[in-house]
Write a protein that holds these residues in place. Structure first.
Motif: not given
Length: 494
Positions: A424-428, A431, A434-435, A443, A447
């Motif tokens: 999930k962290a790699r996908e966001n 961001a 969300r990351g 996160g 950013a």
């Protein structure tokens, strides 16, 4: 929206293009001019053709008279009768040439001493006819013309000698009629074209322009969204696209205003919360000096919770800044910046986490020192938190910072031996909110770091993230050297 911005948009919405400078007036004038140009191009051949027809008519009349005179004895005609014949056709003399080339002068009256122009009606080309017509209209009136040629199927050549005064007068009258007709056609055509294009194009464009100005003045008013027509052409497509764009922009502006208000409220809350948490930290520090075993067991957990809450508040406030200042770049020794980051993290040399500063002492980078420090701090703090969360005491916890140069691009590698980033962290990645790679994180660190790196014209890349190894690369290109600065530098060296 500020009062000044509101006044500017209101002034723009009130702006209307005057009729004199409008598209409709330009279209009307251009159409009239183009029609007049077309009429002029048609006018010159028409006048030349009229001149030829006028001369052919006179020559044809003279030929008919010549045939009658040949049948009769022209010598028996009285001078008065000859003058009447010549006056009827407007000529000074009439002659006929037989097949054997012998010319006979049939009637003559006051034969001019010389002829100014010889015109062969059987051999007239278009450009020459136009040039002769213009010459007659501009400079004629006192010339004597000799006109000759075949008439009908007769093999004989008929000739007349006549002044060009009547020819020029007739051509001027005819050209005046053609000019008036051309102006009338031009006016009618321009009006019809203007009316058609004004209804089909100008009015819809004017409506779209008015809608855009009104929407710019009050984008939150739904009445300022254009109402598209049912047209299926390009104008209809433009109206529908504009309506969709305005509706989407109005929705986006509403969401942004809502988020801005929410962000302002959150910033205020975080500001006050940070002060409260700072006071709580001071009080919790005193708990560490209490000998009560229960207090001693709870105090470290309380301190970690307060530290996390303070870090969260600081991250939200940092991310909520309206705009980061542009980087003040200069040449830096990267190793010293990495050492400052290490000191800030508070990692002990013999602690659970090993910090490796693998940057060459002479390595230089072109960057803003404060912003580069923040980038490295965010990445290194995330790595420390990831490795601290590992429960395995035998795991190797190492944080390393390396650097390499690829041409004019600096590449800083930040690697750790933590558990790696979850899917999930790699996908966001990068961001906000969300990351985060850990529970309770925001996160915001990544950013903010990515925003600062892009301000330098570079970026942050995730090179590798597997169990036991995570590598981030900070890519920052050098500033391009301006030609003027390079020249001034060379002059100073000289």
């Amino acid at each position: 929206m500020s009062a000044e911005a509101t006044a500017q948009t209101t002034e723009k919405s009130a702006e209307r293009v005057p009729k004199v400078r409008g598209l409709s007036t330009k279209l009307l004038v251009l159409t009239a001019c183009f029609v007049l140009i077309a009429e002029i191009l048609i006018f010159l051949p028409t006048i030349a053709n009229y001149r030829i027809r006028w001369l052919e008519e006179r020559l044809g009349t003279a030929a008919a008279v010549s045939i009658v005179l040949v049948e009769e004895d022209s010598g028996t005609l009285s001078q008065q009768l000859q003058d009447d014949v010549l006056m009827a056709i407007g000529a000074k003399a009439v002659a006929i040439r037989d097949d054997d080339g012998v010319s006979r002068l049939l009637v003559v009256s006051a034969m001019p001493p010389e002829v100014d122009m010889h015109i062969d009606l059987s051999n007239i080309r278009g450009p020459q006819a136009i040039a002769d017509a213009i010459d007659t209209m501009l400079f004629g009136g006192n010339r004597i013309l000799r006109v000759f040629g075949h008439v009908g199927e007769s093999n004989k050549v008929f000739e007349i000698v006549l002044p060009d005064r009547k020819l020029r007068s007739a051509m001027l009258r005819y050209s005046g009629d053609v000019a008036l007709l051309s102006l009338l056609i031009s006016a009618i055509t321009a009006t019809l074209v203007y009316y058609s294009i004004d209804r089909l194009t100008i009015r819809p464009i004017r409506a779209m322009t008015r809608s855009m100005l009104d929407f710019a003045a009050r984008p939150d008013d739904p009445r300022n969204i254009i109402r598209p027509s049912d047209r299926s052409d390009e104008i209809g497509v433009a109206e529908r696209e504009l309506a969709d764009m305005q509706a989407q922009l109005q929705k986006t502006l509403g969401e942004q205003k809502h988020l801005a208000d929410l962000g302002l409220a959150v910033s205020k809350i975080n500001h006050d919360m940070r002060n409260i948490l700072a006071s709580a930290q001071l009080m919790s520090d005193r708990l560490g000096s209490v000998d009560d075993p229960t207090v001693q067991a709870v105090a470290p957990k309380l301190l970690r919770a307060l530290d996390r809450a303070v870090a969260y508040s600081n991250g939200v406030l940092a991310y909520g800044r309206t705009q980061e200042p542009p980087p003040a770049r200069r040449r830096l020794r990267l190793r010293q910046v990495v050492e400052d980051v290490q000191n800030l993290l508070g990692l002990e040399p013999d602690g659970a986490i090993e910090f490796v500063n693998g940057v060459d002492p002479g390595y230089e980078i072109d960057a803003d020192p404060e912003q580069l420090f923040r980038i490295l701090t965010n990445l290194c703090r995330n790595a420390v938190e990831a490795m601290t969360s590992q429960a395995d005491a035998s795991a190797v916890n190492r944080l390393a910072v390396m650097a390499e140069r690829q041409g004019s691009v600096s590449r800083i590698l930040v690697s750790d031996t933590g558990p790696g980033l979850p899917r999930k962290a790699r996908e966001n990645l990068f961001a906000a909110f969300r990351g985060s790679a850990r529970s309770g994180g925001t996160g915001l660190g990544l950013a903010i770091a990515q925003e600062l790196a892009r301000a330098h014209g570079g970026q942050i890349e995730l090179v590798e993230s597997i169990g036991g190894r995570t590598v981030f690369a900070i890519v920052i290109p050098d500033q391009p050297v301006r030609l003027d600065d390079a020249r001034s530098g060379l002059r100073r060296q000289a």
